[in-house]
Design an enzyme around this catalytic site. Structure first.
Site, PDB file in Angstrom:
ATOM      1  N   LYS A 243      28.149  56.309  80.668  1.00 12.29           N
ATOM      2  CA  LYS A 243      29.537  56.175  80.197  1.00 12.29           C
ATOM      3  C   LYS A 243      30.314  57.482  80.388  1.00 12.29           C
ATOM      4  O   LYS A 243      31.450  57.475  80.862  1.00 12.29           O
ATOM      5  CB  LYS A 243      29.536  55.761  78.722  1.00 12.29           C
ATOM      6  CG  LYS A 243      29.083  54.319  78.504  1.00 12.29           C
ATOM      7  CD  LYS A 243      28.959  53.994  77.030  1.00 12.29           C
ATOM      8  CE  LYS A 243      28.578  52.521  76.839  1.00 12.29           C
ATOM      9  NZ  LYS A 243      28.394  52.168  75.422  1.00 12.29           N
TER      10      LYS A 243
ATOM     11  N   SER B  39      29.735  48.612  71.037  1.00 12.53           N
ATOM     12  CA  SER B  39      29.924  50.044  71.299  1.00 12.53           C
ATOM     13  C   SER B  39      31.398  50.428  71.432  1.00 12.53           C
ATOM     14  O   SER B  39      31.715  51.608  71.564  1.00 12.53           O
ATOM     15  CB  SER B  39      29.166  50.461  72.567  1.00 12.53           C
ATOM     16  OG  SER B  39      29.705  49.826  73.701  1.00 12.53           O
TER      17      SER B  39
END
Length: 786
Positions: free
Chosen positions: A695, A652
């Site tokens: 996040k 990611s």
């Protein structure tokens, strides 16, 4: 390509509850099943409708999905055949007491029969001694005895007369033996007087005595035969008396149970055995009582007990949940008792297991618990294959000794086994046990989430109502229901899905109920749900607080303002077993003259996982297509996660790493008030990642710590937009223009956001305009090549 700045309305999907007409769970009918598990429910229905061997069920799914609840609810509604349910009893096998027999009886008959036999035995214990202790019996017995005595006396008198006529006397010695002695007139010869006789007279006496002794032996044999005949007559008398007594009492029993062939046969055998063993009721009453006390039983003859192993008061479908499936709880066992220092056992000490209790119905167990216990899995397979429960072989297998003295007749087994387990256990069983697939042919696969729409929101609201009603909680108002559904979407990580982890929602409802009661509220409201969620987070967020503290005191270096070359704020997720949160990571890239190699420091020191390494290789491939189509890239690039001292895995961060590398190549600074997450493919296209909500929230929290500015924000892949269920404070900040979230399709859009310049589109020859980031980087690389 247009970069999309997301609106506040795209960051969170509120539950509108369009089809919910009621204002609270008070007016909302509870659901009678688990929502969203149609696939698993159909599998259970299919397995339950097939009677053949092997159609047992393995229910796959994580803990908390409501597997057991759903299956139990279905089973409680399941239509069953009452004729397939029986009572099971063990009784003595009078021909071989070591092999007790099984009685298969209709529901409720077993217990009634046991009570009737106990009453019969109690009556016999009183009646039998009385039958043998009365004048009628004594006179009949005395008559037989007198007849024998008269015959014996007559025979002895005859021999005695014959002997006397020949001058011989029949006497009895002190040892009770008969003896012939020669007579001297009216007196017996002494040894001296006999010696004085002539030899011829002595021989004559000897011959006479020998002849009489032959006659005496014949008479003794006759007496023995008469005694045997007498014993037989006495036994016949006793049998007649016993039979009269038992026939009187057992007649009604035979009539009551005439429609049960197994009981009729047993009663006939019982009657015969009591006749043959009448002494049990006459002489050993006290000892029988002592033996009974030794094994905590009633003071009744153990030989004639009825051991009701399974008794069904009604024809209710047996549903047994075995929480501790060890050997004895599952298959039953044979107890022992101690009497006068001796250990003994018999059929009345056989005890049932869960399989006996579930026979004709369903047994539910946890697969891992079954596999943890020694011998249980093999025993279960053996019972399912043979379709019978055999106590003997199982007992011997466990005890590993030869002390088990009983070999009970097996009980036919007709049961559905439902095992609950995770996918890992299922795979292991399939791989290592070839019999598993034969015995557990039906898989009930439970979903983790379901589609979210107006219908499913209504279903979920009814599920909330069922939890509230089942647990006697305060009712939830409409806003509380909506907030719980929204939280469930957050758990699923998708605006268009609802999590089916019903245990989490049930726990949230319990805690919300506690908060509401503490506040003396008459209903669970949205504020109570919010407070319960905050309490949950507080309990498990120690690690997050510790990580955020490192940003406060400057231990973890990060900038949320300004610009820097070769530096990007990436986003990562940290997790414990109970909690997941996001935090930014600084990724840096440096370059030096070389062969165009991209060096991943994490991989070089074995801190990077294989998926992370794959991401770096993909960005290297895209980097080569951008800058190395016509000539080798003359720079070596080194990338790393700064201040990362643990393992790193996942791809990611590959877009963030690419942005850092391009910045290092072009010397164009990247904005530090923006963070990015997302992976990329070999064509630079943005790919979705997990944990996007955590996040974004992690970077927002760090911006709060370092100082907020209106330009700060996060870049995410467009394909992650449906995963957004962000905190209310972030949604409000975006609404006011104080925080931004951009959704992109390609990594070049991220470069444009970071640098404020377009990334650049190549010409047919592969060159980029000089006023673009790629053009500037290309010019610098070309200068190095020259």
């Amino acid at each position: 390509m247009t970069i999309q700045r997301l609106e506040a309305g795209q960051l969170y999907l509120p539950a509108e509850l369009e089809k919910l007409e009621s204002k609270s769970t008070k007016e909302l009918a509870p659901i009678d099943e688990i929502v969203g598990q149609e696939r698993a429910q159909k599998a259970v229905e299919f397995a339950m409708s097939i009677k053949e061997k092997g159609y047992n069920i393995y229910a796959i799914g994580q803990n908390g999905l409501g597997k057991r609840t759903m299956i139990l609810r279905y089973l409680n509604r399941h239509q069953h055949d009452a004729n397939a349910l029986f009572d099971w009893c063990y009784v003595a096998n009078f021909e071989d007491i070591r092999t007790p027999r099984v009685l298969k009886l209709p529901c409720g008959v077993g217990s009634r029969f046991r009570q009737d036999i106990e009453k019969l035995m109690a009556k016999l214990l009183n009646a039998m001694p009385l039958a043998f202790d009365n004048e009628l019996y004594y006179s009949r017995a005395d008559k037989l005895k007198n007849q024998l005595a008269a015959k014996q006396e007559a025979e002895l008198a005859q021999i005695s007369r014959d002997a006397k006529e020949k001058g011989i006397s029949l006497t009895i010695t002190t040892q009770g033996d008969y003896q012939f002695v020669a007579m001297n007139g009216e007196e017996l010869h002494t040894e001296e007087s006999f010696d004085e006789l002539s030899k011829k007279e002595q021989e004559a006496f000897g011959e006479t005595i020998d002849a009489l002794e032959v006659k005496l032996r014949t008479m003794v044999r006759q007496l023995t035969e008469w005694e045997e005949a007498y014993s037989e007559k006495i036994k016949k008398l006793n049998d007649e008396v016993t039979l009269d007594v038992i026939t009187h009492f057992i007649k009604q029993l035979k009539k009551d149970y005439s429609s049960y062939p197994a009981i009729k046969t047993y009663l006939t055998e019982l009657q015969q055995d009591i006749v043959e063993n009448a002494d049990i009721f006459l002489e050993q009453g006290d000892e029988q009582g002592e033996v009974a006390n030794a094994s905590l039983d009633k003071k009744l003859p153990r030989r004639y007990k009825i051991n009701v192993l399974v008794s069904r008061k009604e024809d209710l479908f047996p549903i047994v949940v075995e929480e501790n499936p060890n050997y004895h709880t599952l298959f039953g066992y044979i107890e022992t008792a101690t009497f006068k220092g001796t250990v003994f056992t018999d059929f009345s000490l056989i005890r049932p297991g869960s399989l006996h209790k579930a026979n004709g119905g369903v047994l539910l167990m946890d697969a891992q618990k079954v596999l943890e216990q020694p011998y249980v899995w093999d025993g279960l397979k053996r019972a399912l294959r043979a379709r019978q429960l055999n106590l003997t072989s199982l007992e011997k297998e466990v005890t590993l000794t030869g002390t088990v003295s009983l070999d009970p007749e097996p009980i036919p087994l007709d049961v559905k086994i439902i095992l609950f387990g995770d996918y890992r256990t299922y795979q292991l069983l399939q791989h290592y046990d070839p019999e598993f697939s034969e015995l557990f042919r039906v898989t009930a696969d439970f979903e983790d989430e379901m589609k979210r729409d107006a219908d499913s929101e209504l279903q979920y609201a009814r599920f909330i109502s069922s939890v509230v009603n089942d647990n006697g909680m305060l009712h939830c108002d409409r806003k509380a229901i909506a907030r719980i559904i929204e939280h469930s979407s957050r758990l699923a990580g998708d605006q268009n899905k609802i999590s089916l982890h019903s245990a989490n929602i049930a726990n949230l409802l319990r805690e919300s109920n506690y908060v509401a009661r503490q506040a003396n509220s008459n209903m669970i409201r949205q504020s109570h749900v919010e407070e319960a969620l905050a309490n949950q987070e507080l309990r498990v967020s120690r690690l997050k607080d510790s990580v955020m503290e490192s940003f406060v005191n400057g231990t973890t270096l990060i900038h949320t303002h300004g610009e820097a070359v070769g530096q990007v704020n990436a986003l990562s997720v940290l997790s414990t077993s109970e909690y997941m949160f996001g935090a930014p990571n600084r990724i840096t890239a440096t370059t030096c003259y070389g062969e165009g190699e991209v060096i991943d420091i994490e991989r070089s020191v074995d801190l990077g996982g294989s998926i992370h390494s794959k991401g770096v290789m993909i960005l290297s491939a895209y980097l080569s297509t951008v800058f190395g189509k016509t000539a080798k890239v003359p720079l070596n690039t080194t990338i790393t996660f700064e201040q990362s001292y643990g393992g790193v895995d996942g791809d990611s961060a590959s877009m963030a790493e690419f942005c850092a590398v391009v910045s290092a190549f072009s010397k164009q600074p990247n904005r530090q008030d923006i963070a990015i997450t997302g992976s990329m493919n070999q064509f630079g296209e943005a790919q979705p990642i997990g944990g996007v909500n955590e996040k974004i929230e992690g970077f927002f929290d760090v911006c709060e710590i370092k100082g907020r500015t209106p330009e700060q924000g996060v870049i995410i892949p467009r394909s992650n937009m449906h995963n957004l269920m962000l905190r209310p404070d972030i949604v409000r900040a975006v609404e006011k223009g104080e925080f931004h979230i951009w959704a992109i399709d390609h990594v070049t859009e991220a470069i444009e956001l970071f640098t404020g310049k377009p990334a650049g589109t190549p010409t047919d020859e592969g060159s980029y305009p000089i006023d673009t980031v790629f053009g500037i980087a290309q010019a610098k690389l070309n200068a190095l090549r020259k």
